[in-house]
Enzyme design. Sequence first.
Site, PDB file in Angstrom:
ATOM      1  N   HIS A 152       8.863  -9.776   2.740  1.00  0.00           N
ATOM      2  CA  HIS A 152       8.297  -8.469   2.326  1.00  0.00           C
ATOM      3  C   HIS A 152       9.219  -7.877   1.267  1.00  0.00           C
ATOM      4  O   HIS A 152      10.292  -7.374   1.588  1.00  0.00           O
ATOM      5  CB  HIS A 152       8.201  -7.527   3.526  1.00  0.00           C
ATOM      6  CG  HIS A 152       7.550  -6.221   3.216  1.00  0.00           C
ATOM      7  ND1 HIS A 152       6.524  -5.703   3.972  1.00  0.00           N
ATOM      8  CD2 HIS A 152       7.775  -5.316   2.237  1.00  0.00           C
ATOM      9  CE1 HIS A 152       6.152  -4.544   3.463  1.00  0.00           C
ATOM     10  NE2 HIS A 152       6.902  -4.282   2.399  1.00  0.00           N
TER      11      HIS A 152
ATOM     12  N   HIS B 163       9.458  -5.659  -2.652  1.00  0.00           N
ATOM     13  CA  HIS B 163       8.887  -4.938  -3.800  1.00  0.00           C
ATOM     14  C   HIS B 163       9.730  -5.252  -5.027  1.00  0.00           C
ATOM     15  O   HIS B 163      10.921  -4.925  -5.056  1.00  0.00           O
ATOM     16  CB  HIS B 163       8.906  -3.424  -3.557  1.00  0.00           C
ATOM     17  CG  HIS B 163       8.071  -3.010  -2.388  1.00  0.00           C
ATOM     18  ND1 HIS B 163       6.750  -2.639  -2.509  1.00  0.00           N
ATOM     19  CD2 HIS B 163       8.363  -2.945  -1.067  1.00  0.00           C
ATOM     20  CE1 HIS B 163       6.266  -2.337  -1.304  1.00  0.00           C
ATOM     21  NE2 HIS B 163       7.227  -2.515  -0.412  1.00  0.00           N
ATOM     22  N   LEU B 164       9.107  -5.869  -6.013  1.00  0.00           N
ATOM     23  CA  LEU B 164       9.839  -6.169  -7.259  1.00  0.00           C
ATOM     24  C   LEU B 164       9.433  -5.253  -8.402  1.00  0.00           C
ATOM     25  O   LEU B 164      10.069  -5.264  -9.451  1.00  0.00           O
ATOM     26  CB  LEU B 164       9.625  -7.631  -7.671  1.00  0.00           C
ATOM     27  CG  LEU B 164      10.376  -8.686  -6.849  1.00  0.00           C
ATOM     28  CD1 LEU B 164      10.057 -10.089  -7.368  1.00  0.00           C
ATOM     29  CD2 LEU B 164      11.883  -8.456  -6.859  1.00  0.00           C
ATOM     30  N   ARG B 165       8.322  -4.488  -8.208  1.00  0.00           N
ATOM     31  CA  ARG B 165       7.840  -3.580  -9.278  1.00  0.00           C
ATOM     32  C   ARG B 165       7.467  -4.369 -10.532  1.00  0.00           C
ATOM     33  O   ARG B 165       7.177  -5.545 -10.473  1.00  0.00           O
ATOM     34  CB  ARG B 165       8.870  -2.494  -9.611  1.00  0.00           C
ATOM     35  CG  ARG B 165       9.539  -1.829  -8.415  1.00  0.00           C
ATOM     36  CD  ARG B 165       8.579  -1.131  -7.497  1.00  0.00           C
ATOM     37  NE  ARG B 165       9.289  -0.272  -6.533  1.00  0.00           N
ATOM     38  CZ  ARG B 165       8.793   0.113  -5.392  1.00  0.00           C
ATOM     39  NH1 ARG B 165       7.584  -0.263  -5.004  1.00  0.00           N
ATOM     40  NH2 ARG B 165       9.482   0.916  -4.595  1.00  0.00           N
TER      41      ARG B 165
ATOM     42  N   ASN C 254       1.690  -3.243  -4.426  1.00  0.00           N
ATOM     43  CA  ASN C 254       1.436  -1.809  -4.673  1.00  0.00           C
ATOM     44  C   ASN C 254       2.010  -1.343  -6.007  1.00  0.00           C
ATOM     45  O   ASN C 254       2.799  -0.410  -6.082  1.00  0.00           O
ATOM     46  CB  ASN C 254       1.949  -0.940  -3.509  1.00  0.00           C
ATOM     47  CG  ASN C 254       3.459  -1.038  -3.304  1.00  0.00           C
ATOM     48  OD1 ASN C 254       4.072  -2.034  -3.647  1.00  0.00           O
ATOM     49  ND2 ASN C 254       4.052   0.000  -2.740  1.00  0.00           N
TER      50      ASN C 254
ATOM     51  N   LYS D 155      -2.515  -7.616   1.665  1.00  0.00           N
ATOM     52  CA  LYS D 155      -1.813  -6.459   2.220  1.00  0.00           C
ATOM     53  C   LYS D 155      -2.780  -5.317   2.489  1.00  0.00           C
ATOM     54  O   LYS D 155      -3.565  -4.935   1.619  1.00  0.00           O
ATOM     55  CB  LYS D 155      -0.740  -6.008   1.218  1.00  0.00           C
ATOM     56  CG  LYS D 155       0.045  -4.786   1.649  1.00  0.00           C
ATOM     57  CD  LYS D 155       0.962  -5.075   2.827  1.00  0.00           C
ATOM     58  CE  LYS D 155       1.583  -3.812   3.395  1.00  0.00           C
ATOM     59  NZ  LYS D 155       2.931  -3.571   2.961  1.00  0.00           N
TER      60      LYS D 155
ATOM     61  N   HIS E 144       0.571  -2.469   6.761  1.00  0.00           N
ATOM     62  CA  HIS E 144       1.460  -1.305   6.850  1.00  0.00           C
ATOM     63  C   HIS E 144       0.978  -0.511   8.063  1.00  0.00           C
ATOM     64  O   HIS E 144      -0.084   0.114   8.023  1.00  0.00           O
ATOM     65  CB  HIS E 144       1.405  -0.465   5.578  1.00  0.00           C
ATOM     66  CG  HIS E 144       2.344   0.695   5.638  1.00  0.00           C
ATOM     67  ND1 HIS E 144       3.517   0.740   4.927  1.00  0.00           N
ATOM     68  CD2 HIS E 144       2.308   1.844   6.369  1.00  0.00           C
ATOM     69  CE1 HIS E 144       4.160   1.862   5.207  1.00  0.00           C
ATOM     70  NE2 HIS E 144       3.456   2.547   6.080  1.00  0.00           N
TER      71      HIS E 144
ATOM     72  N   HIS F 283       7.427  -4.374   8.706  1.00  0.00           N
ATOM     73  CA  HIS F 283       8.547  -3.435   8.901  1.00  0.00           C
ATOM     74  C   HIS F 283       8.407  -2.583  10.166  1.00  0.00           C
ATOM     75  O   HIS F 283       8.304  -1.370  10.106  1.00  0.00           O
ATOM     76  CB  HIS F 283       8.772  -2.544   7.684  1.00  0.00           C
ATOM     77  CG  HIS F 283       7.526  -2.021   6.991  1.00  0.00           C
ATOM     78  ND1 HIS F 283       6.497  -1.410   7.650  1.00  0.00           N
ATOM     79  CD2 HIS F 283       7.163  -2.041   5.693  1.00  0.00           C
ATOM     80  CE1 HIS F 283       5.575  -1.065   6.780  1.00  0.00           C
ATOM     81  NE2 HIS F 283       5.936  -1.442   5.592  1.00  0.00           N
TER      82      HIS F 283
ATOM     83  N   LEU G 216       9.538   4.401   4.443  1.00  0.00           N
ATOM     84  CA  LEU G 216       8.402   4.434   5.358  1.00  0.00           C
ATOM     85  C   LEU G 216       8.108   3.027   5.868  1.00  0.00           C
ATOM     86  O   LEU G 216       8.123   2.099   5.069  1.00  0.00           O
ATOM     87  CB  LEU G 216       7.160   4.995   4.652  1.00  0.00           C
ATOM     88  CG  LEU G 216       7.216   6.507   4.412  1.00  0.00           C
ATOM     89  CD1 LEU G 216       6.079   6.949   3.493  1.00  0.00           C
ATOM     90  CD2 LEU G 216       7.160   7.273   5.735  1.00  0.00           C
TER      91      LEU G 216
ATOM     92  N   ASP H  58      11.693  -5.396   2.760  1.00  0.00           N
ATOM     93  CA  ASP H  58      11.054  -4.194   2.216  1.00  0.00           C
ATOM     94  C   ASP H  58      11.982  -3.523   1.208  1.00  0.00           C
ATOM     95  O   ASP H  58      11.953  -2.298   1.058  1.00  0.00           O
ATOM     96  CB  ASP H  58      10.650  -3.219   3.325  1.00  0.00           C
ATOM     97  CG  ASP H  58       9.615  -2.208   2.843  1.00  0.00           C
ATOM     98  OD1 ASP H  58       9.046  -2.400   1.754  1.00  0.00           O
ATOM     99  OD2 ASP H  58       9.396  -1.209   3.554  1.00  0.00           O
TER     100      ASP H  58
ATOM    101  N   HIS I 194      13.574   2.477  -6.302  1.00  0.00           N
ATOM    102  CA  HIS I 194      13.013   3.636  -7.024  1.00  0.00           C
ATOM    103  C   HIS I 194      14.121   4.200  -7.902  1.00  0.00           C
ATOM    104  O   HIS I 194      15.296   4.154  -7.514  1.00  0.00           O
ATOM    105  CB  HIS I 194      12.594   4.745  -6.050  1.00  0.00           C
ATOM    106  CG  HIS I 194      11.392   4.436  -5.237  1.00  0.00           C
ATOM    107  ND1 HIS I 194      10.108   4.568  -5.702  1.00  0.00           N
ATOM    108  CD2 HIS I 194      11.275   3.994  -3.961  1.00  0.00           C
ATOM    109  CE1 HIS I 194       9.244   4.236  -4.756  1.00  0.00           C
ATOM    110  NE2 HIS I 194       9.929   3.873  -3.682  1.00  0.00           N
TER     111      HIS I 194
ATOM    112  N   ALA J 274       9.783   7.249  -0.907  1.00  0.00           N
ATOM    113  CA  ALA J 274      10.262   6.416   0.195  1.00  0.00           C
ATOM    114  C   ALA J 274      10.680   5.041  -0.293  1.00  0.00           C
ATOM    115  O   ALA J 274       9.964   4.410  -1.072  1.00  0.00           O
ATOM    116  CB  ALA J 274       9.133   6.267   1.226  1.00  0.00           C
TER     117      ALA J 274
END
Length: 347
Positions: free
Chosen positions: A14, A16-18, A41, A99, A136, A174, A218, A246, A250, A262
């Site tokens: 899990h 997030h690489l953006r 996302n 997802k 989620h 998560h 979150l 996760d 940011h 978050a």
Amino acid sequence: MTKSVTLRRPDDWHLHLRDGAMLAAVAAYSGHFGRAIIMPNLVPPVLTGAQAASYRDRILAALPENVTLRPLMTLYLTETTEAADLVQAHRDGIISAVKLYPAGATTNSASGVRDFAKVRPVLEAMAEAGIPLCMHGEVTDPAVDIFDREAVFIDRVLDPIRRAVPALRVVMEHITTQDGVDYVSANDNIGATITTHHLVINRNHILVGGIRPHYYCLPVAKRETHRLALRKAATSGDPRFFLGTDSAPHPDRAKESACGCAGCFTAPNTMSILAQVFEDDVALDKLEGFASLHGPAFYRMPVNDDTIRLVKRDTPAAYPTHITAGDETVTVFDPGFPLYWHVEDQA
Ligand code: DOR
Ligand code: ZN
């Protein structure tokens, strides 16, 4: 005496690489993982096989030559997702999972699902094709206290979906509560990811002595009893529980704000933190299962061929406190204890 552990190369189930400058800045920090399930996302979200393939190519282009991380792509489920497109993307090897974000549950989840009945045909098609659903697990009902949203999700959403579509393979992402641990432990066809930060922090870390936005994520960290339940699950050797960091970068500007967003950015130091956590719980022998073996077993993939070595030295491993992404800085998760475990890549 120097302590060391050699593990099959771990995976991050899990991540997030953006995109854009943030992707370019963070991708290499996940380089000691063999594979990572990449969250969809983005703004706008990754909705189609074609979008997932092009995002995968952008990730590969952002990785330095010497990094072999394999991105495993996901699609973002909406109420208008076409089952046929999704099954085709899986058959073509473009996606590994789908997802589900309840609409409004977290960062960039506005296009998520409001009415679960509307996605039932897609879930049935996924069950038939063997495509895992990453959930989620929080309700968004404003009447439900934020600390109860995971437990209520299990009763109101997760359990009914699993009863309606029993063959669907679900990952409860998560997990943060004893309730999540208990539900997953008592069922089959379900796995759960646990993040590094939820093994380390409880809600006091966020709120005592001032608001600490870099510990806000979150699902929000819960009280200490829940953190201890997660530690027990992660170090238990139960194959239902595996690592999904996760890691969610940011810009500091967006977190240190009157309405901070978050996410904890844990990619750089995750393996050092985990080694300390497992050592503290006298469970170093369970780390390979959690980080390298249980995830592939759930996702029906081979384990990685190569290994990494974790070595405990007298001097702490040096991790940046911040990284730069374009014009922004991003704060690296601070576990609050020194990290004597060094990661030695053996590729
Ligand atoms: O803390 C979080 N950050 N939780 C999520 O579910 C999303 C993530 C993000 O994308 O920033
Ligand atoms: Zn996430």
